[in-house]
Design an enzyme around this catalytic site. Structure first.
Site, PDB file in Angstrom:
ATOM      1  N   ASN A 113       0.841  -1.199   0.000  1.00  0.00           N
ATOM      2  CA  ASN A 113       0.000   0.000   0.000  1.00  0.00           C
ATOM      3  C   ASN A 113       0.871   1.241   0.000  1.00  0.00           C
ATOM      4  O   ASN A 113       1.953   1.267   0.577  1.00  0.00           O
ATOM      5  CB  ASN A 113      -0.955  -0.013   1.203  1.00  0.00           C
ATOM      6  CG  ASN A 113      -0.394   0.727   2.406  1.00  0.00           C
ATOM      7  OD1 ASN A 113      -0.489   1.955   2.497  1.00  0.00           O
ATOM      8  ND2 ASN A 113       0.209  -0.011   3.330  1.00  0.00           N
ATOM      9  N   PHE A 117      -1.908   7.908   4.348  1.00  0.00           N
ATOM     10  CA  PHE A 117      -2.712   8.436   5.457  1.00  0.00           C
ATOM     11  C   PHE A 117      -3.986   9.140   4.962  1.00  0.00           C
ATOM     12  O   PHE A 117      -4.322  10.240   5.397  1.00  0.00           O
ATOM     13  CB  PHE A 117      -1.904   9.415   6.320  1.00  0.00           C
ATOM     14  CG  PHE A 117      -0.857   8.787   7.204  1.00  0.00           C
ATOM     15  CD1 PHE A 117      -0.769   7.420   7.388  1.00  0.00           C
ATOM     16  CD2 PHE A 117       0.055   9.596   7.876  1.00  0.00           C
ATOM     17  CE1 PHE A 117       0.207   6.864   8.220  1.00  0.00           C
ATOM     18  CE2 PHE A 117       1.027   9.064   8.703  1.00  0.00           C
ATOM     19  CZ  PHE A 117       1.107   7.700   8.879  1.00  0.00           C
ATOM     20  N   SER A 187       5.247   4.875   8.858  1.00  0.00           N
ATOM     21  CA  SER A 187       4.715   4.599   7.529  1.00  0.00           C
ATOM     22  C   SER A 187       5.702   5.088   6.479  1.00  0.00           C
ATOM     23  O   SER A 187       6.244   6.191   6.599  1.00  0.00           O
ATOM     24  CB  SER A 187       3.373   5.307   7.328  1.00  0.00           C
ATOM     25  OG  SER A 187       2.996   5.260   5.955  1.00  0.00           O
ATOM     26  N   ASN A 189       4.862   5.958   3.524  1.00  0.00           N
ATOM     27  CA  ASN A 189       4.077   6.599   2.471  1.00  0.00           C
ATOM     28  C   ASN A 189       3.816   8.086   2.682  1.00  0.00           C
ATOM     29  O   ASN A 189       3.125   8.711   1.883  1.00  0.00           O
ATOM     30  CB  ASN A 189       2.743   5.862   2.312  1.00  0.00           C
ATOM     31  CG  ASN A 189       2.966   4.404   1.944  1.00  0.00           C
ATOM     32  OD1 ASN A 189       3.787   4.086   1.107  1.00  0.00           O
ATOM     33  ND2 ASN A 189       2.245   3.516   2.611  1.00  0.00           N
ATOM     34  N   THR A 190       4.348   8.657   3.764  1.00  0.00           N
ATOM     35  CA  THR A 190       4.311  10.104   3.975  1.00  0.00           C
ATOM     36  C   THR A 190       5.750  10.594   3.927  1.00  0.00           C
ATOM     37  O   THR A 190       6.575  10.162   4.748  1.00  0.00           O
ATOM     38  CB  THR A 190       3.681  10.458   5.334  1.00  0.00           C
ATOM     39  OG1 THR A 190       2.296  10.085   5.318  1.00  0.00           O
ATOM     40  CG2 THR A 190       3.787  11.954   5.616  1.00  0.00           C
ATOM     41  N   ASN A 255       5.597  -1.960  11.602  1.00  0.00           N
ATOM     42  CA  ASN A 255       4.844  -1.434  10.470  1.00  0.00           C
ATOM     43  C   ASN A 255       5.257  -2.185   9.199  1.00  0.00           C
ATOM     44  O   ASN A 255       5.897  -3.230   9.254  1.00  0.00           O
ATOM     45  CB  ASN A 255       5.101   0.073  10.329  1.00  0.00           C
ATOM     46  CG  ASN A 255       3.916   0.823   9.767  1.00  0.00           C
ATOM     47  OD1 ASN A 255       3.247   0.358   8.851  1.00  0.00           O
ATOM     48  ND2 ASN A 255       3.653   2.014  10.298  1.00  0.00           N
TER      49      ASN A 255
END
Length: 354
Positions: A113, A117, A187, A189-190, A255
């Protein structure tokens, strides 16, 4: 031992994998919520687990990321989860990254993924939690509720004051409804978020969240941090030392990973998916090792929630033996279906427990 072949797994492998993964998630979650009334009539599985100064109905919870916006807490509990961790919630609502951003790797029983967020924001989620609190007031036997908070994307990670203010906003709004609170700095993804795992940035952030939570609640809300499996061993141990130094209540390990090593899926498929956090079976061994490292350093007093690649009862028992007090799942729940929580809880129950 492999996972059992079930009607759900056959349906998933031959039908669901043909549907866009994010759409399939929303459809599946809608079905979970629709069936909650039926599922809630089943007895809750497992034995109570004391942790974080709380009593968890059983050892297994839903990891953050499944119910980002706190819309299905009690429906998930009805399936047999003892705790539900909602979020990640950010100070400001945000749409997340462009679609497609959720992908399956069935050969690896894994998910990639890069959601970013996506969530309704702390104000909206706080209102939703307030409405739920009023609805369930006085009702016994509900799940333990965790709230996972993260950084709003537009807040620069190199501006410590802005980062602290962003997390503090979420804390002020959400801590009053949380049985425990999680700071997510792991995460992938940020942009820049994982930089906050460095102890010199992480410690003042956690201390600021702690102070903020204590100003808005009359009880002490347990505070945890969620870390990445990609940290070097020395950095994992540094986080453990910091946790002991500031009296952190717990660590969630781990994570998703940015690694793509050892996958069974074809290289072309993996490359076509691109960036994102990998979860599921491929994370299992590193998450297990991080759990062992943490427990060896922390001793017995700090709670560890083990997550990452737990698919079978054997996986769950191994994580507990490595030092986890509680467990969480996400990807295996996606692949194995609504009966999976009860299988895991039953599989780790002491002999003779009923």
């Amino acid at each position: 031992m492999g996972e059992p072949v079930t009607a759900y797994s056959l349906l998933f492998d031959h039908v669901a994998t043909r549907v866009d993964a994010e759409r399939a998630h929303h459809l599946g979650f809608r079905a979970v919520r629709a069936g909650a009334a039926v599922a809630s009539r089943l007895p809750r599985p497992g034995q109570p687990v004391p942790a974080l100064g709380l009593t968890f109905p059983n050892v297994l919870g839903v990891a953050a990321g499944f119910d980002k916006n706190a819309v299905g807490i009690d429906a998930l509990a009805a399936l047999g989860f003892g705790h539900v961790e909602v979020g990640t919630v950010t100070g400001e609502g945000q749409p997340g990254n462009p679609k497609p951003r959720l992908f399956r790797l069935p050969a690896d029983r894994a998910v990639v993924n890069r959601m970013g967020f996506n969530n309704d924001g702390a104000e909206v989620v706080a209102r939703r939690l307030a409405e739920r609190a009023a609805r369930v007031q006085g009702r016994a036997g509900g799940p333990v509720l965790g709230v996972n908070i993260g950084k709003t994307k537009v807040v620069p990670d190199d501006d410590q004051a802005a980062v602290e203010a962003d997390y503090a906003k979420s804390t002020r709004l959400l801590a009053p409804f949380a049985d425990y609170l999680v700071v997510n700095v792991s995460s992938p993804n940020t942009p820049g978020l994982r930089n906050l795992q460095a102890v010199e940035k992480l410690q003042p952030l956690l201390e600021h969240v702690r102070r903020t939570a204590d100003t808005v609640t009359s009880r002490r809300v347990p505070l945890l941090v969620k870390i990445a499996p990609d940290l070097a061993d020395d950095d994992v141990l540094a986080v453990a030392d910091m946790a002991l130094a500031i009296g952190l209540d717990g660590i969630i390990a781990t994570n998703t990973t940015t690694s793509r090593a050892g996958l069974a899926s074809p290289d072309a498929v993996v490359e076509a998916i691109g960036n994102g956090g990998l979860s599921g079976r491929p994370v299992r061994e590193r998450a297990l090792e991080v759990t062992r490292l943490l427990r060896g350093r922390l001793g017995a007093g700090t709670t560890i929630i083990g997550v990452g690649g737990i698919t079978t009862p054997e996986d769950a028992r191994a994580r507990l033996e490595a030092g986890a007090d509680l467990l969480q799942g996400y990807s295996a729940f996606v692949y194995e279906g609504p009966l999976w929580p009860r299988r895991i809880v039953a599989g780790v129950a002491p002999v003779g427990a009923g």
